[in-house]
Write an enzyme that holds these catalytic residues in place. Structure first.
Site, PDB file in Angstrom:
ATOM      1  N   GLU A   1       0.817  -1.225   0.000  1.00  0.00           N
ATOM      2  CA  GLU A   1       0.000   0.000   0.000  1.00  0.00           C
ATOM      3  C   GLU A   1       0.846   1.268   0.000  1.00  0.00           C
ATOM      4  OE1 GLU A   1      -0.770  -2.705   1.612  1.00  0.00           O
ATOM      5  OE2 GLU A   1      -2.843  -3.164   1.076  1.00  0.00           O
TER       6      GLU A   1
ATOM      7  N   HIS B   1     -11.246  -5.669   9.366  1.00  0.00           N
ATOM      8  CA  HIS B   1     -12.032  -5.522   8.142  1.00  0.00           C
ATOM      9  C   HIS B   1     -13.319  -4.751   8.422  1.00  0.00           C
ATOM     10  CE1 HIS B   1      -9.291  -8.808   7.216  1.00  0.00           C
ATOM     11  NE2 HIS B   1      -9.489  -8.580   5.933  1.00  0.00           N
TER      12      HIS B   1
END
Ligand SMILES: Cc1ncc(C[n+]2csc(CCOP(=O)(O)OP(=O)(O)O)c2C)c(N)n1
Ligand SMILES: [Mg+2]
Lengths: 344, 323
Positions: free
Chosen positions: A80, A147
């Site tokens: 990322e 998540h």
């Protein structure tokens, strides 16, 4: 569970519904992407697993590689920091990357590049960074601590960024379109629990929801619920229940979290004098605190009760259903707090 | 040498290294007199790398320098005046008083990407600039610099891996100056030649004598040509020595005197002076004339920068966002 209801609260959305344009929140995101990619060849998507026939963890980019080719739907390695950095370089060169986080939770791995590089380049040397990061955020869907997060406060606290969080399919399309066209780094928090559980009217073709404009989605004079993202639906559910007891609530959907629509916030505060701010992100040092402070500073004389807040607990987001339900705001909790506020 | 440098090019390289050194020396003297604002980084020892790398690029190529690359900024057309004004926080400085020393000196019209303190954050951004050239099918190249210390970060790995897998037209130069602040290379990495890591990414790794300006030029030029031809990225390690402290406040007592003495023998400017005289590219008087020109430029730059106004306080919130 409120998060599983289908179209609740959006039948009376401001745009007139039209049967052929009822689409899901997630389809609205894909539609905005596809239309902007058609309009402007500088617009492209990058991220993990977004390319080929796969189309990303949530299938938002499915079909885009077929239409636009692999060069504009770029699969990235699991890195990322590296690929948000690269997206920043591409944006500085005048391209308009739409960078997908697989889940908003992983944006912390790119935090440095976002807050130190992308957010400061224009202030320091006029380096415009017109990227959008799409961050699938939010919980209530039993996905556990990594998540389910709503990390918007980190970015609202960062000068140089803009932050949006659509609550409806129409705004999902309109805000993404506006974010792509904006010349600044914009973080677009899309709510996973809304993806396929909400359908609504979405205008065909070009549709822009201007950044920085809140939307009063329900009008009432007894109290105000200021919120955004998936909690708009919860607030509308609560407001409907309250109405049955004769309590009428304003529900303000902020839509853009940075820059805040302060006018709209103060207007509803002055109108009802009783305000609650709700968000799924944890309450401590969340956006609700800033909103309460602004109301205290600028609408104090209009207040009939202390501004109250409802947000997530100061814990990691737990997985098991009773724990997550205890963690997370929902329509019933909003309704209960609103009754206290109304009785104050 | 694949890329022969004509005599006038050799003199250009000499001039830019001299100007970089003159700037560095005036800057440090200025700070030692207590007139500087904030801190600033020494350049001594890095002149050959920053100058020749920038010299190997075309004007359309993008460069993302770091805090030892004053020479690259000068070569790209930022004047000593505006750079000194940046050091002094002036409105006329490249960052208009928004950022310190060489930080914040981005200028997209000159294809310069400004750096942040966090290392090695220019690296992935420069990879992205290179990827934009592929995206638009432009025959351009990006070049960036990083340090031996910065090569220990995760982002270094992420960026090189990404550059290789994308076959991005980029040249990455690690300026291995033996130290990261006070930390010697042996405490930074167990692999003494950072260029060796390139094979782990699937790109060529090239080790260069960072104090030999023509060797750096040739090595960078070859990597630039390879990138422009579509053959992907190169990792270059240019070995040198940071001859002064990390920044002006740092006496660098931790650096052994013998080490500095050994590197002093290899000073890039003195070496090149000898070479130019040997080759008869110029005589001592002509070189002294260039040196004098650089001194004069610096006197002018400092005088100009000092006369420039500081930014108006009420502009502090301007330009956080692009229109
Ligand atoms: C991520 C990060 N951590 C710490 C620092 C503070 N710092 C500035 S320069 C420096 C040393 C850098 O060493 P190196 O990469 O070898 O470059 P050099 O200064 O030697 O040219 C450090 C630790 C920083 N800039 N960035
Ligand atoms: Mg070093």
């Amino acid at each position: 569970m409120a998060t599983e209801s289908l179209t609740y609260g959006f039948a009376d959305a401001p745009e007139a519904p039209s049967a052929d344009r009822q689409i899901t929140y997630i389809a609205a995101i894909s539609e905005a992407l596809r239309e902007e990619m058609r309009r402007n060849e500088n617009v492209f998507v990058m991220g993990e697993d977004v390319g080929g026939g796969f189309g990303g963890a949530f299938k938002v980019t499915k079909g885009l590689a077929d239409e636009f080719g692999d060069g504009r739907v770029m699969n990235m390695p699991l890195a990322e920091g590296g690929f948000v950095g690269a997206g920043t370089g591409m944006a500085l060169m005048g391209l308009r990357p739409v960078i997908e986080m697989q889940f908003a939770d992983f944006i912390s791995s790119a935090f440095d590049i976002i807050v130190q590089f992308a957010a400061t380049a224009h202030y320091r040397w006029d380096g415009a960074v017109p990227w959008v990061i799409r961050a699938p955020s939010d919980g209530g869907i039993r996905s556990g601590p990594f998540h389910s997060q709503n990390p918007e406060a980190w970015f609202i606290h960062t000068p140089g960024l803009k932050v949006v969080a659509p609550a409806t399919p129409a705004d999902a399309k309109g805000l993404l379109t506006a974010a792509i066209r904006d010349n600044n780094p914009v973080i677009y928090f899309e709510s996973k629990p809304l993806y396929r559980s909400v359908k609504g009217y979405v205008p065909a073709g070009e549709h822009v929801t201007p950044l920085g404009q809140a939307n009063l989605v329900r009008s009432g004079s007894d109290l105000s619920i200021i919120t955004y993202g998936s909690q708009v639906r919860e607030a509308l559910t609560a407001a409907a229940a309250l109405a049955q007891s004769g309590i009428e609530a304003d529900v303000l959907d902020l839509r853009t979290l940075k820059p805040l629509d302060e006018e709209a916030i103060l207007e509803t505060a002055r109108k009802t004098g009783k305000i609650m701010v709700v968000h799924a992100a944890n309450q401590l040092a969340g956006l609700g605190g800033e909103i309460a402070a602004r109301i205290a500073e600028k609408a104090f004389e209009w207040l009939d009760a202390p501004v109250c807040r409802l947000g997530g607990l100061d814990t990691p987001i737990p997985f098991s259903p009773p724990l997550e339900d205890a963690y997370r705001p929902n329509a019933l909790k909003i309704e209960a707090l609103a009754r206290e506020l109304a009785a104050y | 040498m694949t890329h022969h440098l004509a005599p006038d090019q050799q003199l250009e390289l000499y001039y830019w290294m001299r100007l970089t050194r003159a700037f560095d020396e005036s800057m440090i003297a200025y700070w030692k007199q207590g007139k500087g604002i904030g801190g600033t980084f020494s350049q001594r020892g890095h002149e050959a790398i920053s100058v020749s790398a920038a010299y190997a690029l075309e004007p359309d190529d993008v460069i993302a320098p770091m805090h030892r690359d004053l020479g690259a900024y000068l070569l790209r057309g930022l004047s000593p005046r505006r750079i000194f004004a940046n050091l002094l926080g002036r409105e006329a400085g490249v960052s208009r008083g928004r950022d310190a020393n060489l930080h914040g000196m981005g200028d997209l019209e000159r294809n310069i990407i400004g750096f942040v303190s966090h290392l090695p954050h220019s690296l992935p951004v420069a990879v992205g600039a290179a990827m934009s050239f592929t995206y638009r099918k432009e025959p351009r190249v990006a070049l960036t610099f990083t340090g031996d210390g910065a090569s220990s970060t995760g982002l270094f790995h992420e960026s090189l891996n990404l550059a290789a897998v994308q076959r991005a037209p980029i040249v990455v130069i690690v300026e291995n100056n033996q130290y990261a602040y006070s930390t010697p290379l042996a405490q930074q990495t167990a692999v003494p030649d950072i260029a060796e890591r390139a094979s782990g990414y699937g790109m060529p790794g090239v080790m260069l004598d960072g104090n030999d300006v023509e060797a750096v030029y040739a090595g960078v030029r070859e990597a630039v040509d390879r990138a422009r031809a579509g053959d992907g990225p190169t990792l270059i390690e240019a070995k040198t020595m940071r001859m002064l402290g990390h920044a002006v406040h740092d006496g660098a007592e931790y650096v052994p005197a013998e080490l500095l003495a050994a590197w002093e023998e290899k000073d890039p400017i003195r070496r090149y002076t000898r070479l130019l005289l040997e080759r008869d590219v110029a005589d001592a008087q002509e070189l002294a004339e260039i040196d004098r020109r650089c001194e004069v430029e610096m006197l002018d730059a400092i005088e100009w920068a000092e006369q420039m106004p500081l930014p108006q306080a009420d502009t502090v919130t301007e330009r956080v966002y692009a229109a």
